[in-house]
Design an enzyme around this catalytic site. Structure first.
Site, short mmCIF file in Angstrom:
data_model
loop_
_atom_site.label_atom_id
_atom_site.label_comp_id
_atom_site.label_asym_id
_atom_site.label_seq_id
_atom_site.Cartn_x
_atom_site.Cartn_y
_atom_site.Cartn_z
CG ASP A 191 5.25 -1.34 2.95
OD1 ASP A 191 4.04 -1.23 3.22
OD2 ASP A 191 5.85 -2.43 2.86
CG HIS A 192 0.41 3.86 5.09
ND1 HIS A 192 0.64 3.83 6.45
CD2 HIS A 192 -0.36 4.95 4.87
CE1 HIS A 192 0.02 4.84 7.04
NE2 HIS A 192 -0.59 5.54 6.10
NE ARG A 193 2.87 -4.04 3.13
CZ ARG A 193 3.50 -5.05 2.54
NH1 ARG A 193 2.92 -6.21 2.42
NH2 ARG A 193 4.72 -4.89 2.06
N PRO A 226 0.85 -1.19 0.00
CG PRO A 226 -0.37 -1.38 1.95
CD PRO A 226 0.87 -1.87 1.29
#
Ligand code: CAO
Length: 556
Positions: free
Chosen positions: A528-530, A352
Site C-alpha cells: 500500500d503506497h499510501r 494504490p
C-alpha cells in the site's frame, strides 16, 4: 505610534483551544475587529479579532498551537498612543470584579431538595449573543421527542460573521421547539421547552430555572467566547463583537458549517469541503452531510458488487449475454466468493498498489528443508517452504518496523504495530480464505508448519471462525505448489502488503567465476503506497530474500 500586545480574550471558560488558522501576516494593516487568528474549542470556533486598528508587528503563534485566555498571540503598532487601552488588561480587570450572576433578571432561588428526583418542564432560551440581535435560525438540530444531553446543539444560528450552536441548558426530552429554520432570534428568546430532571440544569441564560450562584463560565454558550472592553455595564462580560457567534473554518478550505455539523463530519471522517452545501450562504447542513454519506455508500456498494460503477468516474461494465457466443450455464457464486470479489474490488480501487519483484536463492534452504523433512514427519508436521516464508516475513517485519504499519482510517495517521500476525492465503473449494497465524515472530518452524497445516485444513473444511481471519499485518500467498513464474497479488487492506510466492525454478546463476545451478524462488511484494514508500518496501523485501537465502540469519 504605540505598540500593543495582542492577547487571547475571554474564552468563556474554555482552556487550551486550538489555533486552526492564522488570518493575518506580519506587516498587514488591520481594522479594529478584523480576524487575526481563528481558534477552535470543543464545540465551536471563533475569530480572535484585532482589539484596535493598526499594523501587525509579530504573530507569536502558529496553526496547531494551543492558547488560553490572556495568552499573547502577537504585537500591533497602533495609530495613536492614547487609543491603546490595553484592552485585554481592562478585560481582566473587569473580570476580576465580583462576577455578576448570569441571567440576573431571574433572581437565584434556593433549589428545593424534594425536586431532585422530579421532572420539570423548562423553557429553552437563546443565550447571550454578545450584542448580536435577530440572528437567523439556520438549522434545527433536534425535534420534539428527542433526548438530549446538556450541551447538545438544539439549533444553529448565524449572525453577520459567523454561526454557533445553541446548546441545551439541561439533559432531558425535548417537549417542543417553537422556532423554525429562517426565523430570527435574539438573546433571551424562548426557542422551546424541555422536560428535564430537576437539579439537572447547569444554570446560565439558556435555562429558565435559575441555578444557585451561577458563574459566568458555567453559562451554556459554547466556548470559546470573546471578551469586550466596554462590557462593565452588562450582566456578563458581553462583548460588542458577536462573542458567541462564531464563524466556522476548516483548515483546508473556507467551508461554512455549524459546529455540530463539523463535529459529525469529524466523527464520520468526512472532509467538509467535499460536501455540496445547500444551506443559506452555502452552508453545509446535517442533511447535506447525510446526503453525501448516502451517495458514497451507494457508490461503494455499486463498486463492491463488481459493477465498478460510477463511484470513481469509471463507466459501469456493460451487461453481456454470453449465450450469444456459445453454450453457457450460470451458477450462483458462493458466499465466500462474493465476499472475496467485494473485498478485491474495494482493495484494488482504494489502495494504490506497487509491486516489487525479487528472486530468493533458496538452494541451501531447500537442502536444509529436505534434510529435516523426515524428522518433521516423525513429529507429524509437513515442512514445506511456507513455514520458512512465514518466519522470514516475520523477521523482516521486525527488522523494518516502518513496514509493519497500516494507514489509519482517517488517512492522516500511520498505525505502527508491535505484533507480528501474518495471514496465509488458502485455496479452498468454496473460494479463497486467509486465516491468520498470530505472533509468528515468537514461534518455531515446526510450530508454524503445524499451525499452517491445521488452519489450511480448517479453511478447506469451512471451520474457520471470523476471528481466525482477522488482525494480520501482512499476508503470504503461495502459488508455489501450483505453478507460474510470478503474479501481482492484491493487498488485503488494511494490511500493508502481500507477498506473492511462485514456483521455484533451477536457474544458472553467476557466482563471480562461473554459472552454477541455483534454486530461485520468485517473490512479488505488493504494498500500500499510501502507508509505506518504496524504500521501506525495498528494505523489507531485500531483507526477507536475504533471510531465505541464508536461514542462519534467523538466529541473529
Ligand atoms: N516452489 C516449488 N514447490 C513448492 C513451492 C514453491 N514455491 N511451495 C510449495 N511447494 C511444494 C511443497 O514443498 C510440496 O511439495 P512436497 O510435498 O514435495 O514437499 C507441494 O508443493 C505442495 O505443497 P502444499 O500445497 O501441500 O503446501 P504449501 O505449504 O506449499 O501451501 C497453502 C499451503 C495453504 C499455502 C496452499 O495449499 C494453498 O492453498 N495455496 C494457494 C494460495 C492461493 O490461492 N493464493 C492465491 C491467492 S490470490 O492472491
Amino acid at each position: 505610534m504605540a505598540k500593543q500586545v495582542i492577547k487571547v480574550p475571554d474564552l468563556g471558560g474554555a482552556d487550551q483551544v486550538d489555533v486552526i488558522e492564522i488570518a493575518v501576516a506580519v506587516g498587514d494593516t488591520v481594522a479594529e475587529e478584523d480576524a487575526l487568528i481563528v481558534v477552535e474549542g470543543d464545540k465551536a470556533s471563533m475569530d480572535v479579532p484585532a482589539p484596535v486598528a493598526g499594523k501587525i508587528l509579530s504573530i507569536s503563534v502558529k496553526e496547531g498551537d494551543k492558547v488560553s485566555e490572556g495568552d499573547v498571540i502577537g504585537e500591533m503598532e497602533t495609530g495613536a498612543a492614547g487609543d491603546v487601552a490595553e484592552e485585554s488588561a481592562e478585560v481582566v480587570a473587569e473580570e476580576a470584579a465580583p462576577a455578576p450572576a448570569v441571567a440576573s433578571e431571574e433572581p437565584p432561588a434556593p433549589a428545593p431538595a424534594a425536586a431532585a428526583a422530579e421532572e420539570t418542564e423548562q423553557e429553552l432560551k437563546v443565550p447571550d449573543l454578545g450584542g448580536a440581535e435577530a440572528v437567523d435560525v439556520i438549522e434545527l438540530s433536534v425535534a420534539a421527542g428527542d433526548s438530549v444531553e446538556e450541551g447538545d446543539a438544539l439549533i444553529v444560528v448565524e449572525g453577520d460573521k459567523a454561526s454557533m450552536d445553541v446548546p441545551s441548558s439541561a439533559s432531558g426530552t425535548i417537549v417542543s421547539l417553537s422556532v423554525k429554520e429562517g426565523d430570527k432570534v435574539s438573546t433571551g428568546d424562548v426557542i422551546g421547552v424541555i422536560k428535564a430532571a430537576a437539579g439537572g440544569v447547569s444554570g446560565g441564560e439558556g435555562a429558565s430555572a435559575p441555578a444557585p450562584a451561577p458563574a459566568p463560565a458555567a453559562a451554556p454558550a459554547p466556548a470559546p467566547q470573546a471578551a469586550a472592553p466596554e462590557a462593565a455595564h452588562e450582566p456578563s462580560a458581553s462583548p460588542k463583537r458577536d462573542p458567541h457567534v462564531e464563524r466556522d473554518h476548516t483548515p483546508s478550505a473556507e467551508v461554512y458549517a455549524g459546529p455540530a455539523v463539523r463535529k459529525l463530519a469529524r466523527e464520520l471522517g468526512v472532509t467538509l469541503n467535499k460536501v455540496k452545501p445547500t444551506g443559506p450562504r452555502n452552508r453545509v447542513t446535517k442533511d447535506d452531510l447525510h446526503a453525501y454519506i448516502k451517495e458514497q455508500v451507494k457508490k461503494a456498494e455499486s463498486g463492491a458488487a463488481g459493477g465498478v460503477g460510477g463511484g470513481i468516474g469509471i463507466a459501469p461494465m456493460p451487461e453481456i449475454d454470453f449465450s450469444q457466443f456459445g453454450p453457457v450455464t450460470t451458477e450462483p457464486m458462493s458466499k465466500i466468493h462474493k465476499i472475496t470479489a467485494a473485498n478485491m474490488s474495494r482493495n484494488w480501487l482504494n489502495v494504490p498498489h506497487v509491486t516489487q519483484f525479487d528472486d530468493a536463492d533458496i538452494t541451501e534452504l531447500e537442502d536444509f528443508r529436505k534434510a529435516m523433512k523426515a524428522e518433521a514427519e516423525k513429529r507429524g508436521v509437513k515442512l514445506t517452504p511456507v513455514p520458512f516464508l512465514l518466519k522470514a516475513a516475520a523477521a523482516a517485519l521486525r527488522e523494518v518496523p516502518s513496514f509493519n504499519v497500516s494507514l489509519h482510517n482517517d488517512g492522516e495517521h500511520i498505525v505502527k504495530k508491535d505484533y507480528v500476525h501474518i495471514g496465509m492465503a488458502v485455496d479452498t473449494p468454496k473460494g479463497l480464505m486467509v486465516p491468520v497465524i498470530r505472533d509468528v515472530d515468537k514461534k518455531g518452524l515446526y510450530d508454524l508448519a503445524e499451525e499452517a497445516t491445521a488452519l489450511a485444513i480448517a479453511a478447506r473444511d469451512g471451520k474457520l471462525k471470523p476471528r481466525d481471519m482477522q488482525g494480520a499485518c501482512f499476508t503470504i500467498s503461495s502459488l508455489g505448489a501450483i505453478g507460474g513464474t510470478g503474479f501481482t497479488p492484491i493487498v488485503n487492506s488494511p494490511e500493508v502488503g502481500i507477498l506473492g510466492v511462485s514456483k521455484l525454478s533451477v536457474r544458472p546463476e553467476w557466482n563471480g567465476k562461473e554459472f552454477v545451478p541455483r534454486k530461485m524462488l520468485p517473490l512479488a511484494l505488493s504494498y500500500d503506497h499510501r502507508a509505506v514508500n518504496g524504500g521501506d518496501a525495498g528494505r523489507f523485501l531485500t531483507y526477507l530474500a536475504g533471510v531465505l537465502a541464508d536461514v542462519r540469519r534467523l538466529l541473529l
